[in-house]
Design a protein around this motif. Structure first.
Motif, mmCIF file in Angstrom:
data_model
loop_
_atom_site.group_PDB
_atom_site.id
_atom_site.type_symbol
_atom_site.label_atom_id
_atom_site.label_comp_id
_atom_site.label_asym_id
_atom_site.label_seq_id
_atom_site.Cartn_x
_atom_site.Cartn_y
_atom_site.Cartn_z
ATOM 1 N N ILE A 107 0.876 -1.279 0.139
ATOM 2 C CA ILE A 107 0.010 0.200 -0.063
ATOM 3 C C ILE A 107 0.757 1.285 0.033
ATOM 4 C CG2 ILE A 107 0.030 0.149 2.433
ATOM 5 C CD1 ILE A 107 -2.945 0.833 -0.227
ATOM 6 N N GLY A 108 2.182 1.163 0.406
ATOM 7 C CA GLY A 108 2.933 2.239 0.432
ATOM 8 C C GLY A 108 3.969 2.279 -0.365
ATOM 9 N N GLY A 109 3.717 1.291 -1.704
ATOM 10 C CA GLY A 109 4.662 1.520 -2.621
ATOM 11 C C GLY A 109 6.168 0.880 -2.575
ATOM 12 N N ALA A 110 6.560 0.128 -1.299
ATOM 13 C CA ALA A 110 7.671 -0.694 -0.840
ATOM 14 C C ALA A 110 8.316 -1.609 -1.863
ATOM 15 C CB ALA A 110 7.683 -0.724 0.935
ATOM 16 N N ASN A 157 7.395 -17.181 -6.154
ATOM 17 C CA ASN A 157 8.154 -17.606 -6.992
ATOM 18 C C ASN A 157 9.393 -17.132 -7.217
ATOM 19 O OD1 ASN A 157 7.344 -15.599 -8.523
ATOM 20 N ND2 ASN A 157 6.545 -16.438 -10.307
ATOM 21 N N GLY A 158 9.931 -16.402 -6.150
ATOM 22 C CA GLY A 158 11.087 -15.597 -6.260
ATOM 23 C C GLY A 158 11.284 -14.433 -7.171
ATOM 24 N N MET A 159 10.176 -13.994 -7.743
ATOM 25 C CA MET A 159 10.420 -12.715 -8.906
ATOM 26 C C MET A 159 10.148 -11.525 -7.661
ATOM 27 S SD MET A 159 10.303 -14.005 -11.612
ATOM 28 C CE MET A 159 10.026 -12.679 -13.023
ATOM 29 N N ILE A 160 11.044 -10.518 -8.186
ATOM 30 C CA ILE A 160 11.007 -9.315 -7.176
ATOM 31 C C ILE A 160 10.211 -8.200 -7.900
ATOM 32 C CG2 ILE A 160 12.579 -7.537 -6.815
ATOM 33 C CD1 ILE A 160 15.109 -9.312 -6.721
ATOM 34 N N VAL A 161 9.344 -7.784 -6.991
ATOM 35 C CA VAL A 161 8.478 -6.567 -7.129
ATOM 36 C C VAL A 161 9.222 -5.508 -6.760
ATOM 37 C CG1 VAL A 161 6.328 -5.650 -6.833
ATOM 38 C CG2 VAL A 161 6.451 -8.052 -6.692
ATOM 39 N N PRO A 162 9.611 -4.319 -7.707
ATOM 40 C CA PRO A 162 10.279 -3.159 -7.320
ATOM 41 C C PRO A 162 9.695 -2.233 -6.478
ATOM 42 C CG PRO A 162 9.546 -3.107 -9.446
ATOM 43 C CD PRO A 162 9.219 -4.445 -9.285
ATOM 44 N N SER A 163 10.389 -1.543 -5.909
ATOM 45 C CA SER A 163 9.841 -0.075 -4.995
ATOM 46 C C SER A 163 9.377 1.022 -5.883
ATOM 47 C CB SER A 163 10.786 0.145 -3.805
ATOM 48 O OG SER A 163 10.372 1.483 -3.416
ATOM 49 N N LEU A 164 8.238 1.569 -5.521
ATOM 50 C CA LEU A 164 8.011 2.811 -6.275
ATOM 51 C C LEU A 164 8.313 3.865 -5.822
ATOM 52 C CD1 LEU A 164 4.388 1.407 -7.197
ATOM 53 C CD2 LEU A 164 6.459 1.119 -8.432
ATOM 54 N N LYS A 165 9.280 3.905 -4.614
ATOM 55 C CA LYS A 165 9.701 5.325 -4.056
ATOM 56 C C LYS A 165 10.406 6.217 -5.029
ATOM 57 C CE LYS A 165 7.762 3.928 0.102
ATOM 58 N NZ LYS A 165 6.964 4.751 0.748
ATOM 59 N N SER A 166 10.912 5.924 -6.027
ATOM 60 C CA SER A 166 11.778 6.683 -6.926
ATOM 61 C C SER A 166 11.201 6.614 -8.388
ATOM 62 C CB SER A 166 13.036 6.691 -6.598
ATOM 63 O OG SER A 166 13.473 5.346 -7.018
ATOM 64 N N ALA A 167 10.130 6.129 -8.655
ATOM 65 C CA ALA A 167 9.775 5.793 -9.945
ATOM 66 C C ALA A 167 9.158 7.149 -10.606
ATOM 67 C CB ALA A 167 8.664 4.696 -9.932
ATOM 68 N N PRO A 168 9.806 7.703 -11.623
ATOM 69 C CA PRO A 168 9.128 8.560 -12.415
ATOM 70 C C PRO A 168 7.915 8.563 -12.873
ATOM 71 C CG PRO A 168 11.381 8.200 -13.235
ATOM 72 C CD PRO A 168 10.869 7.058 -12.362
ATOM 73 N N PRO A 169 7.141 9.692 -13.248
ATOM 74 C CA PRO A 169 5.714 9.546 -13.575
ATOM 75 C C PRO A 169 5.213 8.758 -15.062
ATOM 76 C CG PRO A 169 6.077 11.936 -12.953
ATOM 77 C CD PRO A 169 7.511 11.045 -12.926
ATOM 78 N N LEU A 170 6.312 8.944 -16.055
ATOM 79 C CA LEU A 170 6.201 8.274 -17.253
ATOM 80 C C LEU A 170 6.587 6.777 -17.161
ATOM 81 C CD1 LEU A 170 5.450 8.553 -20.274
ATOM 82 C CD2 LEU A 170 7.691 9.182 -20.596
ATOM 83 N N VAL A 175 1.380 7.475 -6.907
ATOM 84 C CA VAL A 175 2.595 6.878 -6.727
ATOM 85 C C VAL A 175 3.549 8.112 -6.578
ATOM 86 C CG1 VAL A 175 4.490 5.750 -7.744
ATOM 87 C CG2 VAL A 175 2.140 4.884 -8.032
ATOM 88 N N GLN A 176 3.508 9.291 -7.170
ATOM 89 C CA GLN A 176 4.524 10.349 -6.794
ATOM 90 C C GLN A 176 4.129 10.993 -5.425
ATOM 91 O OE1 GLN A 176 6.576 10.763 -9.357
ATOM 92 N NE2 GLN A 176 5.316 9.124 -9.944
ATOM 93 N N TYR A 177 2.789 10.857 -5.055
ATOM 94 C CA TYR A 177 2.670 11.242 -3.791
ATOM 95 C C TYR A 177 3.272 10.146 -2.678
ATOM 96 C CZ TYR A 177 0.027 11.509 0.645
ATOM 97 O OH TYR A 177 -0.432 11.313 1.972
ATOM 98 N N LEU A 178 3.315 9.071 -2.956
ATOM 99 C CA LEU A 178 4.062 8.027 -2.001
ATOM 100 C C LEU A 178 5.623 8.126 -1.875
ATOM 101 C CD1 LEU A 178 2.458 4.480 -3.245
ATOM 102 C CD2 LEU A 178 1.683 6.131 -1.204
ATOM 103 N N HIS A 179 6.030 9.056 -2.795
ATOM 104 C CA HIS A 179 7.523 9.236 -2.562
ATOM 105 C C HIS A 179 7.761 10.106 -1.208
ATOM 106 C CE1 HIS A 179 8.384 9.031 -7.202
ATOM 107 N NE2 HIS A 179 7.867 8.124 -6.730
ATOM 108 N N SER A 180 6.917 10.741 -0.917
ATOM 109 C CA SER A 180 7.130 11.547 0.435
ATOM 110 C C SER A 180 5.624 11.880 0.865
ATOM 111 C CB SER A 180 7.801 13.024 0.210
ATOM 112 O OG SER A 180 7.260 13.823 -0.741
#
Length: 285
Positions: free
Chosen positions: A185-188, A194-207, A240-245
């Motif tokens: 819920i916080g984009g962490a 199955n060992g697949m990694i879900v990346p964090s969204l803390k620094s993902a740009p909008p596009l 998601v941009q809001y979740l950055h801070s």
């Protein structure tokens, strides 16, 4: 003594005569090289070389043939090592190249974010070429780079009804229904079974967020316009941009991992305090 001196002088003369030939050949070679080098320099100055710059598509094709065709095949037809790119579209090409997920170090591994291998100009050329593949193969185009609606100035019902902007509350609702199961819920981010990694969204740009939803990089599902329209996609991007801070309205954020981590910490600390209090009461009795 005089005989020794004479013999020594005779030997020195013979050595000089032996060296004279190679030295003369070397001198002639140096003089000839200087002459021809000067002549060629004068010729190039009087007759400059005319270079023809490649178009964006031509440069993209050259880069694709050099770096991508070994896995994705000539003109993006695919191979046993990598899928076809004919219907990938500009969104997929831009997403994978900008985030450094392509080219892969080894076929079959999960594409993770790295420093981009290509510069911005090369990425533009490659994206243009991949977007042009449907025309080359006479088929329908792939997903284009998505557009993002702006954030409404006020988070009210009137603003939510505006088709030309989105609200954070709408983004939070859409994100919770479609994204929070994997990205938290916080984009962490996290790890799947199955060992697949879900990346964090803390620094993902909008596009990048918008392109990821349209592209669906493994293990993420692809959200086409039938699943998320332009307004829903734009709302998620702004959330998601809001979740950055984000604003913490009370308590410890615990890195924004969400209710599971918060509940675990609450139970651990709560039961720990209860046990401590129970022991203290028991010793007094």
């Amino acid at each position: 003594m005089s005989r020794l001196i004479a013999a020594s002088r005779a030997g020195l003369g013979r050595r000089r005569r032996l060296l004279a030939g190679p030295v003369a050949v070397l001198a002639i070679g140096l003089v000839s090289f200087g002459f021809f080098a000067g002549f060629s320099g004068t010729s190039s100055a009087t007759q400059p070389i005319v270079t023809q710059q490649k178009s964006v598509l031509e440069e993209g094709q050259y880069l694709f043939d050099e770096h991508c065709s070994s896995c994705h095949g000539a003109a993006g037809v695919g191979s046993t090592r990598a899928p076809s790119l004919i219907h990938a579209g500009a969104a997929a090409a831009d997403f994978y190249l900008v985030t450094g997920r392509m080219p892969l170090n080894a076929a079959g591994q999960q594409a993770m974010q790295h420093t981009p291998f290509f510069n911005s100009h090369e990425i533009e050329a490659l994206v243009s070429y991949v977007a042009d593949l449907p025309r080359i193969h006479s088929t329908f185009p792939g997903p284009a780079i998505p557009s993002i609606l702006p954030l409404c100035s006020a988070n009210t019902k009137a603003a939510a009804a505006n088709p030309n902007c989105v609200t954070l509350s709408y983004g939070q609702q859409t994100y919770a229904l479609n994204c929070a199961q994997c990205h938290q819920i916080g984009g962490a981010g996290g790890i799947l079974a199955n060992g697949m990694i879900v990346p964090s969204l803390k620094s993902a740009p909008p596009l990048v967020v918008a392109e990821a939803m349209r592209v669906g990089p493994q293990p993420m599902p692809r959200f086409g316009t039938g699943q998320l329209d332009e307004k829903q996609l734009s709302a998620v991007v702004h959330y998601v941009q809001y979740l950055h801070s984000p604003e913490n309205r009370g308590g410890l954020p615990i890195s924004g991992f969400g209710p599971v981590a918060e509940g675990f910490v609450g139970i651990l600390v709560g039961f720990g305090l209860l046990l401590f209090v129970a022991r203290m009461i028991g010793t007094r009795g």
